[in-house]
Structure formats: structure tokens, C-alpha cells
Design a protein around this motif. Structure first.
Motif, PDB file in Angstrom:
ATOM      1  N   PRO A 199       3.132  -9.338  -6.167  1.00 46.19           N
ATOM      2  CA  PRO A 199       3.665  -9.160  -4.810  1.00 46.19           C
ATOM      3  C   PRO A 199       4.152  -7.747  -4.516  1.00 46.19           C
ATOM      4  O   PRO A 199       3.971  -7.251  -3.400  1.00 46.19           O
ATOM      5  CB  PRO A 199       4.832 -10.161  -4.761  1.00 46.19           C
ATOM      6  N   THR A 229       2.748  -5.601  -1.451  1.00 44.15           N
ATOM      7  CA  THR A 229       3.664  -5.166  -0.402  1.00 44.15           C
ATOM      8  C   THR A 229       3.538  -3.674  -0.151  1.00 44.15           C
ATOM      9  O   THR A 229       3.520  -3.217   1.000  1.00 44.15           O
ATOM     10  CB  THR A 229       5.108  -5.517  -0.776  1.00 44.15           C
ATOM     11  N   THR A 266       1.126  -2.303   2.384  1.00 49.78           N
ATOM     12  CA  THR A 266       1.315  -2.562   3.812  1.00 49.78           C
ATOM     13  C   THR A 266       2.353  -1.655   4.465  1.00 49.78           C
ATOM     14  O   THR A 266       2.524  -1.705   5.682  1.00 49.78           O
ATOM     15  CB  THR A 266       1.756  -4.018   4.031  1.00 49.78           C
ATOM     16  N   GLU A 323      10.234   0.054   6.987  1.00 52.12           N
ATOM     17  CA  GLU A 323      10.619  -1.312   6.592  1.00 52.12           C
ATOM     18  C   GLU A 323      11.854  -1.380   5.699  1.00 52.12           C
ATOM     19  O   GLU A 323      12.153  -2.432   5.153  1.00 52.12           O
ATOM     20  CB  GLU A 323       9.443  -1.977   5.852  1.00 52.12           C
ATOM     21  N   ARG A 368      13.346  -7.654   3.522  1.00 47.49           N
ATOM     22  CA  ARG A 368      12.477  -8.824   3.489  1.00 47.49           C
ATOM     23  C   ARG A 368      13.105  -9.953   4.283  1.00 47.49           C
ATOM     24  O   ARG A 368      14.324 -10.117   4.301  1.00 47.49           O
ATOM     25  CB  ARG A 368      12.244  -9.295   2.032  1.00 47.49           C
TER      26      ARG A 368
END
Length: 582
Positions: free
Chosen positions: A208, A212, A215, A220, A232
């Protein structure tokens, strides 16, 4: 003791996210950089990785010891690393016991190793050097994990200019080929990579966390108790307690299990995919950064970019490629604008929320005062429609040569361009830049969050590296002719200007015009007071200030200002509203 700086020290690669990835650290060393193994918590995996480093690279590698590492200096012997990086605590967050323990570690390690201390502010840097550190890593606020208030661009400048800092300094945070050149041109010994390495062929990161990283665009992340982490959402996202402190958050950092850990990635997390897609492996990545630095230092393209008669000077019609940025209730008077214009720069009046009559009066007075020299207006693209419409009617009537629109759209810029007013758009993200280029816009302001007043979310190095990558891709297909770019935020003197010139050198070489936009720097001028832009007390407050503060009025809307009773009251009101759940 060996020399503080070696040829391989230009590029230091630390295994990202606190993971003891020996294969990745060894690859950095083989590529001609200094590979640094983050020892993480000091568990069995860390010890095994350290043993592998000893066997494969005896004496020629580095390790990083963070706040939660259980290894002590004795565990590094025999055949210890050449360099030990001592991890930072977030600025101002740890108690005296944490600070004292870190300084004791530096002193103990410095007897047998070269010690580089990660620092987030000048006070911490001076403490680390006093304890025996041989060099400093300027860890900017765009980094993942523990951070302070200052961006890499500003922190690096502060450390390099401080009389008490005579040891070499490396830059960490927002580092790609352009900003690496900028850091070394400004006086840094080299640069530090971490998350940039995470998706390269030699990296062991999978699952993961790797997906991640693919992206991310830099928007973020959030700051929790002095640590920058990936934000998150969802029911399985780890949620620290509302009152979690630095120790609590630090204990949650990691990349192995997204359900229980916070990924300590920074605003520069997007560079992982950029490095992987463009260069693929460590050898090519390290070589690319080294070449970018050496090219910027050897070539005179950078030095030509900001001279009198440069492409931006010619485009603006000014002696220098410099603009005085619009500042609400500061740059709204004709005498100050005329002084800026006479000295060879491009002044901008801040229209802010002035009504039509006030706008028309300001513009008419300024047009007469500048006596034919170029001048401009700053417009808020998000101002109420009736206010903005009245302002633009006056602008079209009195015809300044230039305009800057903050929070604007291509259609707004193109309408002014049709009236012969050359218009720059603030562009705070790479996604918007791609859209604006597709819409035909060619004049931009890239303003890092270091600037005063209303700020965007991204620090200068992270923003500039992202935007230059977009322009690089665009110009490879369409060319760079007609592109005009102002860099802003933290620019104020020879060093900062040289850094901008170096990072923009590849864009300049392709034919783009590059300039500097400064606001805060003008607050320190004699003319600002003499011509009534600010009062003497205002300037004294600015000169005496040692820091700034951000006041957030809504998500994504923040204003940088000086600490003051108003700012303190604002924060108290913010705390009260949060406590009430508002």
C-alpha cells in the motif's frame, strides 16, 4: 577525523520512512553518493541490515539514528559507519530531556564518527554544533516526519548566513534536479534524498505505501504534533488522539502497515514517482542530480537570467527582471510605485477590495507618477463579482501595462490580455498549471508558502520542483518561447536570487523568461516609509521580528503575518471553536 565534505557527499541518500533498506543504501553508495541506512527502531531487521552494510561497504556508508532507535553508539562498533546522521525532533516540540539526550548522543558519536545533525531551526543547529556535530542537515517543513516552521529554502538561507554556523550544511526537503542545483548554488555542501528513492528499482518498498506514493501530488499531507504525515481518510485509517504529543505521533510513523501507522511523507512525495518514471534506478537518479548541479554551476545561463537586459527585463520593459508584488494596504500608493519603477523594477498596486471610485483614483495617480514606465495592478480573482467588475472597468480604462491575478482563471487573464494588459496568473499546483497551459496561458507566478499575506499550501522548493517538471514536459513538445515565470516567496538578496536563477537555468536555456517577485523584502526599504507605504512603527516591527505565524481562516486559506496580540487572540478563538466542535 576525516574531512567534513567528500566528493560523494554531494548526494546523500537516506532510506525512506525509517525503513532499514540495506539494498537501497548500498545502491546509493555504488552510484557515487553516500548511502545512509535508517536504523528505524533498532530491531532485529535493523541489526541484520547493519551487518549487511558492514560486509558490503565497510567504512564507506552512513546510518541514521532517530529518536526511537534502541541502538546506542557502542552497537555501531566495530567496523562502524563513516557517517552517523542524528535525526531531528520537531522544532520546539520536545522537552528538555529529549533535547539533552539528543545532544549527548551527538557528543558520544562524534568521538568515533562524522556526525551530521538534522535540524529544523537555527537554535537547534547551534546546539548541535556545540555538542560536536561536524555538519548539519537543514530539514525543511516540506519534509515527511519531524519538521519545524521554516521551509528548506528559508532554513538553508538562515543557516548559511548565520555567523555561528561554520560547518557544512546539506538541504533536505523538496529536492529534485532543479532544487539540488539551487541548494548548492546557494552554498550548501550537497542535498539529501529520502522518499525520492522509494519507488526506484532497488527499493524494497512494496504494498500500500508504494501504491499510495504513485498517486501523490504534494497536497495530501498534514502536520500532527510537529510531524508531517500523509492524511488518510476512512474507517481503517490510524487516528492519533486529539491531544497526541510528539512522542505519540513519532511512535506511529512507518510504512509497513497503513492500518496502524502514519506514513511520514512530505510535500515532495510526488517526486518518488517522478524519479521512478524518469530514471528508474538509483544510479541514473544520482547521476542526474549530480549533473544538474554541475551544469548549473559551470554554465553562465543562470547568471544571465537575472541581469539587466535579460529576457524577462526585455519582456517587462524594465531595467531589471524584478517585480514588487502587490501587498494589500501597502502597495496601493502612487509615490511608492513610482520609486520602484524609477529603480528599474515593475511595481504592482494591490487593488484588494477597493471600490470602483477608489480604484480609478489609484490608477490615475499612479499612471501619472510613473511617467511612462511599466506598472501593474494586483487583482483578487476571488473578490466579490461586483467589486471585481468595477475594478476591471477602471483597469481597462486607465491601462496599466501588467496585471497579476491571484486565485484567478485563464478566462480572466485572457480578457485582460485582449485589452493589451499582459497578465500573470498565480498557479499554486501542478494540476492547475497543466490546465492553464492547455488553455493558452503563458505568464505565471509560482509563489511558495514562505511569502507574506495570503499563502498557498506548498513550500517553495516542493512547488518549484513540481512546476518546473510540468514546464519541462510542456516545453519539450511545444517549446518555451513566450513563457514568462516569476518565482516568489523567500526571495530577498543575492543568495536567494542566485538559487532561483540556478533552479530555473534549464527553463532559461530553452528560451523562457524568468524573474523574481518580492513583497516582504520591500518592507525593509527606506522608500517604503518615505513614500508612505508603511509607517515607521510597522517597519520596526518587521525588522525586529524573528519569526512569522500562519492564521488559517478556512481550509486552504491561510495568511502569514507577524506574531502580535491580534494573532494570539485569533489562535485562542480558533482553539475555543475547535473545542466546541465548530
Amino acid at each position: 577525523m576525516t574531512s567534513a565534505v567528500r566528493s560523494e557527499d554531494m548526494i546523500i541518500g537516506i532510506t525512506p520512512f525509517g525503513e532499514p533498506d540495506a539494498g537501497l543504501a548500498l545502491a546509493v553508495g555504488r552510484a557515487g553518493g553516500l548511502g545512509v541506512l535508517d536504523l528505524g527502531s533498532g530491531d532485529r531487521r535493523s541489526r541484520e541490515a547493519l551487518s549487511r552494510m558492514r560486509r558490503a561497504s565497510p567504512g564507506g556508508f552512513g546510518v541514521r539514528i532517530g529518536a526511537h532507535c534502541r541502538l546506542d553508539p557502542a552497537d555501531l562498533e566495530p567496523d562502524g559507519p563513516h557517517t552517523v546522521v542524528v535525526g531531528a525532533w520537531p522544532a520546539g516540540a520536545p522537552g528538555t530531556s529529549d533535547t539533552a539526550a539528543t545532544l549527548r548522543s551527538i557528543a558520544a558519536l562524534a568521538e568515533r564518527h562524522r556526525v551530521l545533525a538534522e535540524v529544523t531551526d537555527l537554535a537547534g543547529a547551534l546546539d548541535a554544533l556545540g555538542a560536536g556535530a561536524h555538519g548539519l542537515i537543514a530539514r525543511g517543513a516540506e519534509c515527511g516526519g519531524p519538521i519545524g516552521e521554516l521551509s528548506t529554502f528559508v532554513l538553508l538561507q538562515q543557516l548559511l548566513a548565520a555567523p555561528g554556523v561554520t560547518s557544512p550544511v546539506w538541504a533536505c526537503g523538496g529536492i529534485g534536479p532543479h532544487t539540488a542545483a539551487a541548494a548548492v548554488a546557494g552554498g550548501a555542501a550537497g542535498v539529501v534524498l529520502d522518499s525520492q528513492l522509494a519507488l526506484l528499482a532497488e527499493s524494497a518498498l512494496t504494498g500500500p505505501a508504494a501504491a499510495t506514493l504513485r498517486t501523490l501530488d504534494g497536497s495530501e499531507t498534514v502536520v500532527l504534533a510537529g510531524h508531517r504525515v500523509l492524511r488518510r481518510r476512512g474507517p481503517d485509517a490510524p487516528r492519533p488522539a486529539r491531544d497526541a504529543g510528539p512522542h505519540d505521533v513519532a511512535a506511529l510513523l512507518g510504512a509497513r502497515d497503513p492500518r496502524t501507522q502514519l506514513l511520514p511523507v512530505g510535500q515532495d512525495g510526488f517526486l518518488a514517482a517522478r524519479f521512478a518514471d524518469r530514471w528508474g534506478d538509483v544510479r541514473r537518479s544520482v547521476r542526474a542530480l549530480r549533473d544538474a548541479v554541475l551544469d548549473a554551476l559551470r554554465d553562465d545561463t543562470a547568471s544571465r537570467a537575472l541581469r539587466s537586459g535579460s529576457p524577462m527585463s526585455r519582456a517587462l520593459g524594465t531595467r531589471l527582471p524584478v517585480a514588487q508584488g502587490p501587498m494589500t494596504r501597502v502597495s496601493d500608493g502612487a509615490p511608492f510605485a513610482a520609486a520602484v519603477a524609477r529603480d528599474g523594477a515593475l511595481p504592482f498596486l494591490a487593488l484588494a477590495l477597493a471600490d470602483g471610485a477608489r480604484t480609478r483614483a489609484m490608477l490615475a495617480e499612479t499612471r501619472d507618477a510613473v511617467a511612462g514606465l511599466p506598472w501593474g495592478v494586483g487583482v483578487l480573482g476571488f473578490a466579490p463579482e461586483d467589486v471585481r467588475t468595477a475594478q476591471l472597468e477602471a483597469v481597462r480604462e486607465l491601462r496599466p501595462t501588467h496585471a497579476i491575478i491571484a486565485g484567478g482563471r485563464p478566462s480572466q487573464a485572457q480578457a485582460l490580455e485582449r485589452d493589451g494588459i499582459r497578465t500573470f496568473l498565480h498557479v499554486p499546483s501542478p494540476g492547475l498549471l497543466r490546465q492553464f497551459l492547455e488553455a493558452g496561458v503563458r505568464r505565471f507566478v509560482f509563489e511558495g508558502s514562505e511569502c507574506g499575506g495570503h499563502v498557498g499550501p506548498r513550500a517553495g522548493f516542493a512547488l518549484w520542483e513540481a512546476q518546473l517538471a510540468v514546464l519541462e514536459d510542456f516545453s519539450a513538445v511545444h517549446g518555451a518561447d513566450g513563457l514568462e515565470v516569476f518565482f516568489a516567496g523567500g526571495v530577498h538578496d543575492e543568495r536567494s536570487a542566485a538559487m532561483v536563477a540556478a533552479l530555473a537555468a534549464p527553463l532559461t536555456a530553452r528560451g523562457a523568461a524568468v524573474g523574481l517577485l518580492m513583497g516582504t523584502a520591500y518592507l525593509f526599504t527606506e522608500e517604503a516609509v518615505a513614500h508612505g507605504a508603511i509607517r515607521p512603527l510597522f517597519q520596526r516591527q518587521v525588522v525586529d521580528a524573528e519569526r512569522t505565524t500562519l492564521l488559517e481562516s478556512a481550509p486552504g486559506h491561510a495568511t502569514r503575518c507577524l506574531p502580535s496580540p491580534f494573532a494570539a487572540g485569533y489562535r485562542e478563538q480558533e482553539r475555543r471553536l475547535r473545542a466546541e466542535g465548530a
